[in-house]
Write an enzyme that holds these catalytic residues in place. Structure first.
Site, PDB file in Angstrom:
ATOM      1  N   LYS A  75      31.851  32.308   5.226  1.00 24.21           N
ATOM      2  CA  LYS A  75      30.466  32.482   4.771  1.00 24.21           C
ATOM      3  C   LYS A  75      30.428  33.533   3.667  1.00 24.21           C
ATOM      4  O   LYS A  75      31.051  34.601   3.809  1.00 24.21           O
ATOM      5  CB  LYS A  75      29.626  32.922   5.975  1.00 24.21           C
ATOM      6  CG  LYS A  75      28.138  33.011   5.731  1.00 24.21           C
ATOM      7  CD  LYS A  75      27.406  33.331   7.037  1.00 24.21           C
ATOM      8  CE  LYS A  75      25.916  33.458   6.849  1.00 24.21           C
ATOM      9  NZ  LYS A  75      25.203  33.710   8.137  1.00 24.21           N
ATOM     10  N   SER A 145      21.377  30.942   8.608  1.00 22.75           N
ATOM     11  CA  SER A 145      21.869  31.226   7.277  1.00 22.75           C
ATOM     12  C   SER A 145      23.316  30.775   7.051  1.00 22.75           C
ATOM     13  O   SER A 145      23.760  30.760   5.916  1.00 22.75           O
ATOM     14  CB  SER A 145      21.774  32.737   7.014  1.00 22.75           C
ATOM     15  OG  SER A 145      22.591  33.441   7.948  1.00 22.75           O
ATOM     16  N   SER A 169      21.458  32.198  13.212  1.00 24.01           N
ATOM     17  CA  SER A 169      22.168  31.681  12.043  1.00 24.01           C
ATOM     18  C   SER A 169      23.465  30.961  12.337  1.00 24.01           C
ATOM     19  O   SER A 169      24.057  30.379  11.440  1.00 24.01           O
ATOM     20  CB  SER A 169      22.445  32.825  11.056  1.00 24.01           C
ATOM     21  OG  SER A 169      21.263  33.225  10.418  1.00 24.01           O
TER      22      SER A 169
END
Lengths: 432, 432
Positions: A75, A145, A169
């Site tokens: 990420k 996210s 997330s």
């Protein structure tokens, strides 16, 4: 079967026996990405030559770690020594941190190949959304996210990926994309080098395509008690079915997923019991919000002071404390969380795991609304381990998952429970 | 008076009125360092040309921040964009992180001049000690782990410095070196970019030479309620004198310091009352130890995996869990800490602050023993703000301090209390 189609666990077996190389696996993943990236848009940074060179290095290694040869997506708010980390913020475009985040360094040390950086909501928090689309329907979000990480694993671009969860997330995108996700107990995986949002909530986690994939990373991070097997069969399990304080916010498909999962387990001989949380849990969702806003004050102060104009208004509002969070409200929120953590842990070992919704429903249409974290933020604040398991499909044919939750530091047992219940809850897994 | 002799607050007044420049102040500090560094050995990295260039940049700035023109030392486990960060570890010698830690970026954004990096115990934790000597007696330690920061501020080398506290690494060296130190409420200052040891305990703090110096950094970090003055005079204060559960470990000079501070306050008209903590606090010191060891497992795993041979055995032992910490013990320790946090906060507002020992006694002889953190680790785990105040001298003429402690998020009120009580407790301050 192409190598990119293999789960991490299946690929690992071939890598160990020598019938697959890291380079061949990476090349296959890169082919899959080349074929699909214009639709899915999972990656913020991908340098095929660098990924192949890293794989060749791994193929030459003397020592074989637990992640030997496995490609992993990172990420893009987690630092990597050899790739930029943008946080999907205009402030950090092109930033090369020069050092691996702890989780990346550990994965690399265990033989993983860092494939590239996956798109994320700005600072894994708010502001700009990822460009990533849901692989099951490109008109929809993969969730946020950890948008790119969940979508990339779901689409076969990479067998494993790191995400983070501060609200919802990790587990929400797992549900939206139909993959497995793990949020371990808070604090057991060092989050150094991942952008801080809330030190009480931020948790590093990961995605895979079967429960055994999740265990590989748990082993890399030396989670507690991995050497102590659960020692129970499926029919000896006792699962608490927990609608939770936000059940009324679940859409019909998410309510259905929980009940279907419960029914499938019962049909398989698992003892499933309805579980009501004590009344104190009613305030936990609000406590999570207060902590998020209050800790966000300090988390984005550096950018506020040094790059004000390029910081999204969402973050300027945190620093300026527009929500008027006070120290007294923060202390109350912390105290309630601590009380509920103790109450929740006390449910075990009477139960082996709690089964609860993973999301409000199917992935929303569009890119702006990444979904509601309300079925996740409570568990994040409770610091307990959560594993997202695909379960059913919604009215539009999109995946809808559930999650199982254990007590703090019960990660190893929860992984064992996941291995037992996933083939029952997730018909897709049984097909493979 | 030379500029290096000025407190941060006094220097700031001259910088603001234009009778002192950042460059002149930095040059004066560099002269002091040149004269004393061979004895004190406070600095791991110091580039005079870089410090002067930074000061000249600040002198040219359009906007004047709250720290405008003030030099600050940075503990060498906190990242700086323009200087190496070694963590006093052989693994990280010469490492240039390429980015400022959050606290450094914020200080720089507020106009501070980063003077250099101060020596520290390895990873601010264990293993190698700093080379730093106590400025009051070079045969003795300045304390640890913020060794260089406390010594540099005490010796006039720099008016302000950043340290960190996980056990007793800020307030103990303040006492040993006779300076003011502040450990704010846990989590209100973003610790990103400072090496993690324990996410529950690690706290960024700072040193100065009078209470007003401490407030300058509190303002830079926008701590809660700085705009709400205490609104009380000295003789309206009520102070709880707390020997605490470890009183028997205090040497006579530290016991004397607490009682002298209490007597001085009473003589000045402050209401001082003996305060006994509830019985639950007996377990807090052990809980802090369990959390430190348990969280240390993950904190040093990256170095363990990637640089095993150069990692001190102290840290390998943490990762290998030689202390046999279990998840269950961790959860108990967290729960006890949460319970005691709530109990401690409940003592306020009946008291304005708690007065308690800062250390076991004078600074030990030698470099290896950096002192016992037992009078600090409890407060660190309670997450409460602490301010170290010099008080008296021990049998060998070395400084012995005390500390005042407030409830969580009561940093601003505690700074106000410090401003009132410090001239009473600390005769040295009244002399200036």
């Amino acid at each position: 079967m192409e190598p990119w189609q293999l789960t991490a666990t299946a690929a690992r077996a071939r890598l160990q026996e020598g019938t697959l190389t890291a380079e061949a696996l990476v090349r296959s993943c890169l082919e899959r990405i080349a074929a699909r990236e214009t639709v899915v848009k999972a990656w913020n940074f991908l340098d095929p030559a660098l990924a192949i060179a890293s794989a060749r290095e791994v193929d030459k290694a003397y020592v074989r770690g637990v992640l030997h040869g496995l490609p992993i997506g990172v990420k893009d708010m987690i630092d990597t020594a050899d790739m930029p980390t943008t946080h999907n913020s205009p402030i950090y475009q092109g930033l090369r941190q020069g050092r691996d985040a702890a989780c990346v360094g550990i994965a690399r040390g265990e033989g993983a190949v860092i494939l590239g950086k996956t798109d994320t909501v700005e600072f894994a928090a708010s502001g700009r959304r990822a460009l990533t689309r849901n692989p099951h329907d490109p008109t929809r979000t993969p969730g946020g996210s950890s948008s790119g990480s969940a979508a990339a694993v779901a689409d076969g671009m990479v067998p494993l990926a790191f995400g983070t969860q501060t609200g919802g997330s990790l587990i929400r995108p797992a549900s939206f994309c139909g993959v497995y996700g793990m949020k371990p107990t808070h604090g057991v995986v060092n989050s150094e080098g991942a952008k801080r949002y809330s030190h009480t909530l931020d948790t590093i986690g990961w995605y895979g395509r079967e429960p055994a994939d999740l265990r590989l990373l748990a082993e890399a991070f030396r989670l507690f008690d991995l050497d102590r097997p659960l020692g129970k069969g499926l029919q000896q399990l006792r699962i608490g079915l927990c609608r939770g304080p936000n059940w009324h916010l679940a859409q019909p498909e998410s309510q259905a997923a929980l009940l279907i999962a419960g029914q499938r387990l019962e049909a398989a001989g698992v003892a499933v019991e309805e579980l009501s949380l004590p009344q104190r849990f009613e305030g936990i969702t609000e406590a999570q919000r207060i902590i998020l806003l209050g800790e966000g004050r300090g988390a984005f102060l550096q950018e506020y002071v040094t790059a004000h104009a390029r910081l999204h208004a969402d973050f300027r509002d945190r620093v300026e404390n527009v929500a008027e969070i006070t120290g007294a409200r923060m202390a109350c929120a912390y105290d309630l969380a601590a009380e509920c953590r103790k109450l929740f842990d006390a449910l075990f070992p009477a139960f082996d795991a709690v089964l609860t919704p993973a999301c409000t429903g199917e992935a929303p249409v569009g890119r702006q609304d990444t979904g509601n974290p309300v079925f996740n933020s409570m568990w994040t604040l409770l610091h307990v381990p959560c594993i997202g398991i695909p379960c059913t499909k919604g009215p539009n044919g999109l995946p809808v998952g559930v999650q199982i939750v254990g007590p703090r530091f019960g990660d190893a047992a929860l992984l064992d429970v996941a291995a037992l219940v996933a083939p029952v809850i997730d018909p897709g897994l049984a097909l493979e």
